[in-house]
Design an enzyme around this catalytic site. Structure first.
Site, PDB file in Angstrom:
ATOM      1  N   LEU A 161       0.941  -1.312  -0.064  1.00 35.84           N
ATOM      2  CA  LEU A 161       0.093  -0.002   0.086  1.00 35.84           C
ATOM      3  C   LEU A 161       0.886   1.281   0.044  1.00 35.84           C
ATOM      4  O   LEU A 161       0.402   2.484  -0.130  1.00 35.84           O
ATOM      5  CB  LEU A 161      -0.988  -0.109   1.220  1.00 35.84           C
ATOM      6  CG  LEU A 161      -2.120  -0.990   1.096  1.00 35.84           C
ATOM      7  CD1 LEU A 161      -2.953  -1.008   2.339  1.00 35.84           C
ATOM      8  CD2 LEU A 161      -3.114  -0.654  -0.164  1.00 35.84           C
ATOM      9  N   ASP A 175       0.576  -9.512  -4.903  1.00 33.46           N
ATOM     10  CA  ASP A 175       1.790  -8.830  -4.661  1.00 33.46           C
ATOM     11  C   ASP A 175       1.857  -7.679  -5.394  1.00 33.46           C
ATOM     12  O   ASP A 175       2.561  -7.134  -6.403  1.00 33.46           O
ATOM     13  CB  ASP A 175       2.971  -9.741  -5.616  1.00 33.46           C
ATOM     14  CG  ASP A 175       4.263  -9.068  -5.083  1.00 33.46           C
ATOM     15  OD1 ASP A 175       4.354  -8.021  -4.366  1.00 33.46           O
ATOM     16  OD2 ASP A 175       5.404  -9.584  -5.716  1.00 33.46           O
TER      17      ASP A 175
HETATM   18  O1  DOR Z   1       8.262  -7.128  -7.485  1.00 35.80           O
HETATM   19  C1  DOR Z   1       8.126  -6.967  -6.377  1.00 35.80           C
HETATM   20  N1  DOR Z   1       8.018  -5.799  -5.857  1.00 35.80           N
HETATM   21  N2  DOR Z   1       8.409  -7.963  -5.553  1.00 35.80           N
HETATM   22  C2  DOR Z   1       8.634  -7.644  -4.331  1.00 35.80           C
HETATM   23  O2  DOR Z   1       9.030  -8.780  -3.507  1.00 35.80           O
HETATM   24  C3  DOR Z   1       8.650  -6.372  -3.656  1.00 35.80           C
HETATM   25  C4  DOR Z   1       7.762  -5.457  -4.459  1.00 35.80           C
HETATM   26  C5  DOR Z   1       7.794  -4.180  -4.182  1.00 35.80           C
HETATM   27  O3  DOR Z   1       7.800  -3.989  -2.968  1.00 35.80           O
HETATM   28  O4  DOR Z   1       7.770  -3.111  -5.022  1.00 35.80           O
END
Ligand code: DOR
Length: 430
Positions: A65, A307
């Site tokens: 978020l 994700d």
């Molecule tokens: O692609 C990703 N982005 N993998 C993650 O584990 C963290 C996330 C991010 O916080 O942007």
């Protein structure tokens, strides 16, 4: 007058099966169900949901978020809107905020802000280590006392074997769950995309599947040693799925999730050097995609988790090696899952709703059967809708979706949170 609502004409899908039922809601709960309820328009609102699927709201185990700290990319308000539009009534907020969700003050702030926005249940995770630096454990008991159930250093994995063992022992004693981002950092330094044929062809530094699989293997062995549960985040390789399958066959308390992008896209998407397709773990090969789909279909993988990782355009427009990894997911997860998995509604709801609710420790409140006395956290889906993704129409503050131009099947029509329609006909009803 409290909010009263009757949904008529829909097909209810929940743990008990699939059947034609109208649903009456009052005071935040389901108060009556039946094949044809009579509506009293003077005291209640009718939503005609003929032809639609009505089921428990989705629960996302993996949402970034970005607040506090990175509110150019997303805020708790914009992320809650995106979640509600995606059919989510609860999201677990990842801890890689600035400051990190590693102490009571930050966790309380996120929870409180989520309550003020009031569009879905925002449940902050806590980080496993202070500042996600991998060195010392956060105060699990204090964080649990303010409602944290899931702990993770997501964005990176806990590298130190001894520290991870202690974290598991500590979490196990308190009845908490650790969620691991499986990545051995020494194998992925400077990596941009999956290590394989496509990456060699493009001449880019590769991200080996082994970096994930080694940590999946280590954590499974630590679970065997400690008896404490672990949840494995965003599995992306065929071998990871096999390892989890074997761990479950051994009766170990291991759960796992997969993202919509790891079941719909491959490393071939990187051929145009477009950073919208850069993500951690990286997009893999078609064989991996098929194995992850297989894991979802046969119960090896317990949940679809987004994700959802918003990033501002100026960051994603940087060269591939400098751009941050991550893609939006909340508003497209149902459409992607429906389009690529070919699963029935009940199995999809299990993966999007009640199984993740249980892992998040929310099984008493979310992902409940659509039955009298249960909290009214529900989603209504137009199962026959076909739509294409326009990043400018998304509720998220960021636009880094990889699905532009792709046609998706089925769409969230209404989302009901605490008995209130927070999304009506796809629009947020703030
Ligand atoms: O692609 C990703 N982005 N993998 C993650 O584990 C963290 C996330 C991010 O916080 O942007």
């Amino acid at each position: 007058m409290s909010e009263r609502l009757v949904m008529t004409g829909g097909t209810v899908v929940d743990q008990h099966g699939e059947r034609r039922l109208d649903v009456r809601i009052a005071d935040g709960c389901v108060v009556e169900t039946g094949p044809s309820l009579v509506v009293d328009p003077s005291v209640e609102q009718q939503l005609d949901v003929s032809g639609c699927i009505v089921g428990p709201g989705f629960v996302d185990l993996h949402t970034h978020l970005r607040e506090p700290g990175m509110t150019e990319a997303e805020t708790i308000e914009s992320g809650s809107k995106a979640a509600a539009r995606g059919g989510y009534t609860a999201v677990v907020a990842m801890p890689n905020t600035d400051p990190t969700q590693d102490c009571v003050e930050v966790v309380k702030f996120v929870r409180q802000r989520g309550i003020e926005v009031g569009l879905c249940d925002v449940r902050p995770s806590g980080s496993i280590t202070v500042g996600r630096a991998g060195e010392s454990l956060t105060p699990f008991a204090e964080l649990a006392a303010v409602g944290v159930h899931l702990f993770t250093d997501d964005g990176s994995g806990v590298q130190d074997d001894g520290l991870m063992r202690r974290a598991l022992e500590y979490a196990g004693e308190l009845g908490l769950v650790l969620a691991q981002h499986c990545e051995v950092a020494s194998l992925t330094r400077g990596a941009v995309m999956h290590e394989g044929e496509c990456c060699s062809h493009l001449g880019l530094p590769g991200w080996p599947a082994l970096a994930e699989e080694l940590m999946v293997h280590r954590d499974i062995e630590l679970v065997r040693l400690t008896g404490s549960p672990v949840h494995l985040l965003h599995l992306s390789t065929a071998r990871s799925v096999e390892l989890v399958r074997a761990a479950k066959a051994d009766g170990l308390p291991v759960t796992a999730e997969a993202t919509p992008h790891h079941i719909s896209l491959t490393d071939e998407s990187l051929r145009a050097f477009d950073a919208r397709f850069k993500v951690n773990p990286p997009l893999r090969t078609m064989a991996d995609v098929e194995a992850v789909r297989g894991g979802l279909a046969d119960g090896t993988i317990d949940a679809i988790a987004t994700d959802h990782a918003p990033h501002p355009s100026r960051a994603k427009e940087r060269p591939l090696d400098e751009a941050p990894p991550g893609m939006l997911g909340l508003e497209t997860s149902l459409g992607v899952a429906r389009s690529v998995l070919g699963l029935g509604w009940q199995q999809l709801f299990a993966l999007l709703s009640w199984q993740p609710a249980t892992i998040a420790g929310l099984g008493e409140v979310h992902g409940r059967p659509v039955a009298v006395g249960e909290p009214a956290h529900l989603v209504v889906i137009d199962q026959n809708a076909e739509w294409s993704v326009d990043p400018m129409q998304l509720a998220s503050l960021s636009t880094n979706t990889p699905y532009v131009g792709m046609t998706l099947q089925s769409r969230v029509r209404h989302t009901i949170f605490h008995g209130r329609p927070v999304v009506i006909d796809g629009m947020v009803n703030a």
